[in-house]
Design a protein around this motif. Structure first.
Motif, PDB file in Angstrom:
ATOM      1  N   SER A  37       0.867  -1.178   0.000  1.00 40.43           N
ATOM      2  CA  SER A  37       0.000   0.000   0.000  1.00 40.43           C
ATOM      3  C   SER A  37       0.911   1.239   0.000  1.00 40.43           C
ATOM      4  O   SER A  37       2.099   1.118  -0.240  1.00 40.43           O
ATOM      5  CB  SER A  37      -0.973  -0.025   1.175  1.00 40.43           C
ATOM      6  N   ALA A  38       0.350   2.386   0.257  1.00 40.98           N
ATOM      7  CA  ALA A  38       1.148   3.608   0.204  1.00 40.98           C
ATOM      8  C   ALA A  38       2.034   3.700   1.449  1.00 40.98           C
ATOM      9  O   ALA A  38       1.783   3.029   2.451  1.00 40.98           O
ATOM     10  CB  ALA A  38       0.220   4.810   0.136  1.00 40.98           C
ATOM     11  N   THR A  43      -1.756   8.209   2.014  1.00 39.68           N
ATOM     12  CA  THR A  43      -3.099   8.283   1.406  1.00 39.68           C
ATOM     13  C   THR A  43      -3.934   9.384   2.065  1.00 39.68           C
ATOM     14  O   THR A  43      -4.572  10.182   1.382  1.00 39.68           O
ATOM     15  CB  THR A  43      -3.820   6.919   1.519  1.00 39.68           C
ATOM     16  N   GLU A 126       0.303   4.530  -3.792  1.00 41.19           N
ATOM     17  CA  GLU A 126       0.739   3.156  -4.065  1.00 41.19           C
ATOM     18  C   GLU A 126       1.748   3.128  -5.211  1.00 41.19           C
ATOM     19  O   GLU A 126       2.709   2.358  -5.191  1.00 41.19           O
ATOM     20  CB  GLU A 126      -0.475   2.289  -4.427  1.00 41.19           C
ATOM     21  N   PHE A 191      -4.690  -1.591  -3.812  1.00 38.43           N
ATOM     22  CA  PHE A 191      -5.685  -0.529  -3.695  1.00 38.43           C
ATOM     23  C   PHE A 191      -6.191   0.059  -5.014  1.00 38.43           C
ATOM     24  O   PHE A 191      -7.292   0.546  -5.086  1.00 38.43           O
ATOM     25  CB  PHE A 191      -5.097   0.556  -2.785  1.00 38.43           C
ATOM     26  N   ARG A 205     -10.860   2.061   0.979  1.00 41.41           N
ATOM     27  CA  ARG A 205      -9.759   2.307   1.914  1.00 41.41           C
ATOM     28  C   ARG A 205      -9.269   0.979   2.488  1.00 41.41           C
ATOM     29  O   ARG A 205     -10.056   0.083   2.759  1.00 41.41           O
ATOM     30  CB  ARG A 205     -10.194   3.247   3.049  1.00 41.41           C
ATOM     31  N   ASN A 206      -7.987   0.899   2.668  1.00 41.99           N
ATOM     32  CA  ASN A 206      -7.325  -0.319   3.175  1.00 41.99           C
ATOM     33  C   ASN A 206      -7.493  -1.518   2.239  1.00 41.99           C
ATOM     34  O   ASN A 206      -7.432  -2.667   2.669  1.00 41.99           O
ATOM     35  CB  ASN A 206      -7.826  -0.678   4.578  1.00 41.99           C
ATOM     36  N   GLY A 207      -7.708  -1.218   0.961  1.00 48.13           N
ATOM     37  CA  GLY A 207      -8.010  -2.287   0.002  1.00 48.13           C
ATOM     38  C   GLY A 207      -6.829  -3.141  -0.436  1.00 48.13           C
ATOM     39  O   GLY A 207      -7.008  -4.095  -1.194  1.00 48.13           O
ATOM     40  N   THR A 208      -5.631  -2.829   0.030  1.00 46.71           N
ATOM     41  CA  THR A 208      -4.462  -3.579  -0.431  1.00 46.71           C
ATOM     42  C   THR A 208      -4.527  -5.066  -0.056  1.00 46.71           C
ATOM     43  O   THR A 208      -4.079  -5.925  -0.816  1.00 46.71           O
ATOM     44  CB  THR A 208      -3.177  -2.930   0.101  1.00 46.71           C
TER      45      THR A 208
HETATM   46  N1  ASP Z   1      -3.303   3.218   0.973  1.00 48.47           N
HETATM   47  C1  ASP Z   1      -4.678   2.851   0.990  1.00 48.47           C
HETATM   48  C2  ASP Z   1      -5.340   3.380   2.245  1.00 48.47           C
HETATM   49  O1  ASP Z   1      -4.705   3.974   3.088  1.00 48.47           O
HETATM   50  C3  ASP Z   1      -4.875   1.393   0.820  1.00 48.47           C
HETATM   51  C4  ASP Z   1      -4.331   0.538   1.944  1.00 48.47           C
HETATM   52  O2  ASP Z   1      -3.761   1.029   2.904  1.00 48.47           O
HETATM   53  O3  ASP Z   1      -4.494  -0.683   1.850  1.00 48.47           O
HETATM   54  O4  ASP Z   1      -6.525   3.236   2.400  1.00 48.47           O
END
Ligand code: ASP
Ligand code: MG
Length: 464
Positions: A37-38, A43, A126, A191, A205-208
């Motif tokens: 992810s980033a 993000t 990302e 993501f 969000r948090n899709g990684t």
């Molecule tokens: N960078 C994105 C986020 O903060 C995806 C991730 O963290 O998985 O939502």
């Protein structure tokens, strides 16, 4: 074959990048695909800066861009293998930052920040990170190349939370990435994805985690390894209950329930591709890599599986009341529709069989938007006047969700939960149990959350 994912909390600065790269090296006897992810908090910053651009706060936009630039520059300085590589990486970073600057300018000029443009903006996090992580792997002697997931992750155009076309993405991944690996390690951007027409999207969000599991599904790997900064799934939030323990094995279904209620451990959609391909997901700690972590799989050990006491704070309970709910069954749908159409997540719904009222929970920050939508919705408003007495809001509530396959068919568990809460002076505001019987959810006042988690854990752990 292993697909491993590193989230932002494992990718803070140069040192963490190299630490994570060494972890990849430990698996070098296997075929590996890395998903990132980033960089930590990038993000959020990209999104905040989008809003600043919309408000035409040019100086603040520039300040944030500078911070994003610095963060990546420092990492490059730390990880570049030689001066040529450093120059190349710095150049690549500069052009990404410049492109971002132009996009923010566009937002200011057009006076519009759409979900579609936010997806382009956030994709830079990302994209930058994958380039850097791949360089970190090369630095420690591994062959690696970055992959922009937009070449294979095919989605619809629901910007911000796009739906992934699993089969098309699988085919494209095999065709465009997997076929050409030749022993080199791809570092894929989590993501982000793209529509059939090539428009950038993000999958939530948090899709990684979800990206990692889609790749795992595509190549049917042996394990999806999610690196985090905790030892695994715990029986409760250790900040609320220090006696919480790490769980070694849980089922996909239990993990789905927890991801929904605990939020942080793993993205809820991650389970689906893993279940389809029957791939176990392991959660491990980057800072304690010898610890085996938690395995999420089809099988779980009945003796080992514990009860997990999840909790979410910062919620509001909205109750819509009136005889109209009994007389007009479709009114319930309309009430919920007024909220969900605003893209507000509903955490729990509770309705007594008298159907006199319906209660649901939303994040506190969404309360006003939910109320405005409920009142503005013409259909609802008309019905409010005739058949709904009132809309009541109870702010500052929390959900305690007791999750576990063990709960199924056990008589008396709910009773134990209620009686321990009662004897500890915790008032229960609402309750819900899904028919899967894997989850009993209780709404309490936020000030009672810690006490509720503690007494339920102590009452039930090891005793059911
Ligand atoms: N960078 C994105 C986020 O903060 C995806 C991730 O963290 O998985 O939502
Ligand atoms: Mg994240």
């Amino acid at each position: 074959m292993v697909v491993m994912k590193f989230g932002g909390s494992c990718l803070v600065g140069g040192e963490e990048f190299l630490n994570a790269a060494e972890l990849v090296k430990n698996y070098h006897d296997k075929e590996i695909i890395v998903v990132v992810s980033a960089v930590y908090k990038v993000t959020d910053k990209l999104i905040d800066t989008g809003h600043l651009a919309l408000e035409k706060k040019t100086e603040k936009v520039e300040k944030n861009l500078k911070e994003i630039d610095e963060k990546h520059r420092e990492i490059i300085r730390y990880i570049a293998e030689d001066t040529d590589e450093m120059k190349r990486l710095l150049g690549e970073k500069d052009s990404h930052i410049e492109e971002l600057r132009q996009i923010y300018k566009g937002v200011s000029l057009i006076n519009e920040l759409t979900k579609r443009s936010l997806d382009v903006i956030t994709s830079f996090g990302e994209r930058l990170c994958a380039v850097l992580f791949s360089a970190a792997l090369r630095k420690i002697g591994l062959e690696s190349f970055p992959v922009d997931a937009r070449i294979f992750m095919t989605t619809d155009d629901t910007f911000g939370s796009a739906m992934v076309d699993l089969e098309t993405s699988k085919e494209k991944f095999n065709e465009k990435v997997f076929k050409d690996m030749n022993g080199s390690i791809p570092v894929v951007t989590g993501f982000i994805g793209s529509t059939e027409d090539g428009i950038t999207t993000t999958i939530g969000r948090n899709g990684t985690d979800y990206t990692a599991s889609i790749i795992g599904y595509s190549i049917k790997c042996d394990e999806i390894l999610i690196w985090k900064d905790v030892d695994g799934v715990m029986t409760a939030n250790p900040k609320l209950y220090p006696g919480a323990k790490v769980i070694s094995n849980i089922s996909y279904q239990e993990a789905s329930e927890i991801s929904y209620f605990g939020g942080e451990i793993i993205h809820p959609k991650t389970m689906l591709p893993a279940v389809l391909a029957e791939i176990p997901i392991r959660i491990k700690n980057t800072f304690n890599p010898s610890y085996p972590g938690t395995v999420i799989s089809q099988k779980y050990d009945e003796n080992c599986s514990s009860l997990i006491v999840c909790s979410i704070d910062g919620l509001s309970l909205i109750t819509v009341e009136g005889a109209g709910l009994q007389a007009t069954p479709s009114l319930v749908v309309k009430v919920l529709d007024a909220v969900t159409k605003e893209n507000i997540n509903i955490y729990m719904i509770s309705m007594a069989s008298s159907e006199y009222n319906i209660s649901f929970l939303v994040k506190s920050k969404d309360t006003q938007r939910a109320l405005i939508s409920l009142r503005q919705d013409l259909e609802v408003l008309r019905l409010v006047e005739h058949s709904i007495n009132k809309i009541v809001v109870d702010e500052n509530v929390a959900i305690i969700a007791c999750v576990g396959a063990k709960l199924k068919g056990r008589i008396g568990v709910a009773g134990k939960i209620f009686s321990t809460l009662g004897s500890n002076g915790v008032n229960i505001i609402a309750i819900a149990q899904g028919s899967s019987e894997h989850n009993i959810s209780i709404v309490v006042n936020s000030k009672n959350m810690k006490k509720a988690v503690t007494c339920i854990h102590e009452e039930l752990d090891g005793k059911i």
